[in-house]
Write an enzyme that holds these catalytic residues in place. Sequence first.
Site, PDB file in Angstrom:
ATOM      1  N   SER A   1      -1.811  10.140 -15.812  1.00  0.00           N
ATOM      2  CA  SER A   1      -1.608  11.519 -16.431  1.00  0.00           C
ATOM      3  C   SER A   1      -3.066  12.177 -16.770  1.00  0.00           C
ATOM      4  O   SER A   1      -3.938  12.290 -15.665  1.00  0.00           O
ATOM      5  CB  SER A   1      -0.599  11.377 -17.451  1.00  0.00           C
ATOM      6  OG  SER A   1      -0.381  12.903 -17.964  1.00  0.00           O
TER       7      SER A   1
ATOM      8  N   ASP B   1       8.178  14.010 -10.380  1.00  0.00           N
ATOM      9  CA  ASP B   1       7.202  14.063 -11.625  1.00  0.00           C
ATOM     10  C   ASP B   1       7.816  15.467 -12.123  1.00  0.00           C
ATOM     11  O   ASP B   1       7.367  16.284 -11.462  1.00  0.00           O
ATOM     12  CB  ASP B   1       5.921  13.866 -11.287  1.00  0.00           C
ATOM     13  CG  ASP B   1       5.339  13.639 -12.498  1.00  0.00           C
ATOM     14  OD1 ASP B   1       5.720  14.409 -13.691  1.00  0.00           O
ATOM     15  OD2 ASP B   1       4.019  13.017 -12.664  1.00  0.00           O
TER      16      ASP B   1
ATOM     17  N   HIS C   1       6.972  10.453 -13.707  1.00  0.00           N
ATOM     18  CA  HIS C   1       5.777  10.271 -14.211  1.00  0.00           C
ATOM     19  C   HIS C   1       5.520   9.271 -14.917  1.00  0.00           C
ATOM     20  O   HIS C   1       5.545   8.977 -15.991  1.00  0.00           O
ATOM     21  CB  HIS C   1       5.596  11.532 -15.712  1.00  0.00           C
ATOM     22  CG  HIS C   1       4.184  11.958 -16.022  1.00  0.00           C
ATOM     23  ND1 HIS C   1       3.439  12.604 -15.324  1.00  0.00           N
ATOM     24  CD2 HIS C   1       3.394  11.730 -17.076  1.00  0.00           C
ATOM     25  CE1 HIS C   1       2.148  12.838 -15.950  1.00  0.00           C
ATOM     26  NE2 HIS C   1       2.396  12.115 -16.906  1.00  0.00           N
TER      27      HIS C   1
END
Length: 648
Positions: free
Chosen positions: A476, A563, A595
């Site tokens: 991320s 995601d 994600h």
Amino acid sequence: MTAIDAFPLIPRDHLFGNPTRSQGKISPDGKWLSWLAPEGGVMNVWLAPRDDQSAAKVITHSEDRPIPQYLWAPDGKSILYIQDKGGDENYLLYRVDIETLAETTLTPFENTRVDVVGSSVAIKDKILIGLNNRDPQFHDVHLLDLNTGDLTLVLENDSYAGFMADDTLTLRMAMRQNEAGGTDYFRITDNVVEDEPFETTAMEDALTTSPAGYTTDGSVLYWLDSRDRNTAALFAQDTQTGERTLIAEDDKADIGGTIRNRQTGVVEAYSVNYLKSEWTALEPDLKASLDWLGEQLEGEYGISSRTDDNQTWIVWNDPLTASTATYIYDRKAETLTPFYKTRPELEGAPLQPMHPVEIESRDGLTLPSYLTLPAGSDREASGRSDAPVPMVLMVHGGPWARDSYGFSSIHQMLANRGYAVLSVNFRGSTGFGKDFLNAANKQWGLAMHDDLIDAVEWAIAEGIADKDKVAIMGGSYGGYATLAGLTFTPDTFACGVDIVGPSNLETLLSTIPPYWAPMVKIFHERMGNPDTEEGLALLKAASPLYKADKIVKPLLIAQGANDPRVKQAESDQIVGAMKEAGIPVTYVLYPDEGHGFAKPSNNIAFFAIAENFLAECIGGRAEPLGDVLEPSTAEIVEGASHVQGLAA
């Protein structure tokens, strides 16, 4: 033969496969134990009588994705769990009756995400939930009867980011971002939101100030509050007079968690997590229990579940260099009964201690950080390696999150492969006060990145890291930091591993999930507003995509196709730019993930690729790939030839 070679390789699946058990809980009446464990290779909920774990039975039947989280209904008649599809984060709520084992979908909607708004000590068969099935941006509040499944609309929401209720399941408060990027808090009377806020925060306090719940009689509202100070302190506010009383504060870190009285809701203990988490009890009996546990257990420990009478706790214990253990604690009898070990296969493995360290940034900030060293590299147990070793800088996501002290599968795998591992709470990380957090405002790719570079230079100066063998890795925001490391400072790192990281901040902000829309000002004020000329220029300057031609070191990218936060296009864009510039890149895509990677087969496959990639780049050890990709859904889109054994 190097020092690390004297220690066996820890198998990947021991670190990243399904745990034997996790999330152990006890029913409100103390009669049942529950936990997550594999069934058919997928994590499901199990149930057993407290006095006979041998009678355990699996009560959910997920065959594809692991169940990520579950809880006991307040009345103890059922277990509730959430589940999404393929990582899309549209979590629905399910119920399993513990007597009949009948399963019900409590929120049978498409493209809907459920939030729990409130539960009650007094009203045990109902909860308040938020559903965004009418408008994907806003969660309407409903009263849910847990035993019949009946949903009753309480408040239709057209602008608020969240709500808070009291123990009567009466809505008391609504929250909404204001134009300054802070938060306004509105009272609710008879399910009508007042026009004017009764409390408000500026942008600088928005991530460090929040209400922390009411006492069960509704007379006190607790706040974690950084207004007119730096670190967030714990306050009690009289809901009639508005008078506030300071309960706890700390100079270095925000007040974190609390332990509340099960019946009254009064705060009886609080935690502070600077380098390590420390609890302070305000109530004598609770203090006696915490002190007793501290004498029995080594390392970190905490409470994961309690009975309604508060006499039995489920306690976890993380000794850091052995498997996390979970116990049943009888407070009156002062007994700890073993419940399970999360990963018993790690018993006897050469797990390494994590060292909390403080690193100073170039402009004088203290960066709380965590260092794990390879086995055999620190013969004096000094917290420093005897000679420089290859190092992986592991960057956390968020960025408004933090790294913490405790067992880490990633740290242990990398240390076992011969690397020092350094995790840095760079500016913008949460938990260290608002000055530290706000020092990151509009500093993506700038001072936030400088902190990471400063940490690398510290490790080199301390004799820990070999300056020519430092990798950067993260997910991320950590994936973004990896891309920034290889584009903005192309000579610092020998290679990078980007997991679901954004490459273009402009497109990142234009594709956020719809339910984040009520909070979009937080991104604009802290990253840059794409609707202004200045903000757009800032976002573009901080986007690695536009500097992809600067990459000269090997890069591994992993992405989930579903995601909702960092869309697949973020990885596709930079891979395309690198191909166009003739720069080698390895790109792994997971069509059934979001994600991050929830399925163990996918997680194991990713770390197999990553460790072999790192071994080729900076010379550590690696467990051969073997047939690890066969049970996974990994698609090698680009660059199989750049990872040892992957092309085969």
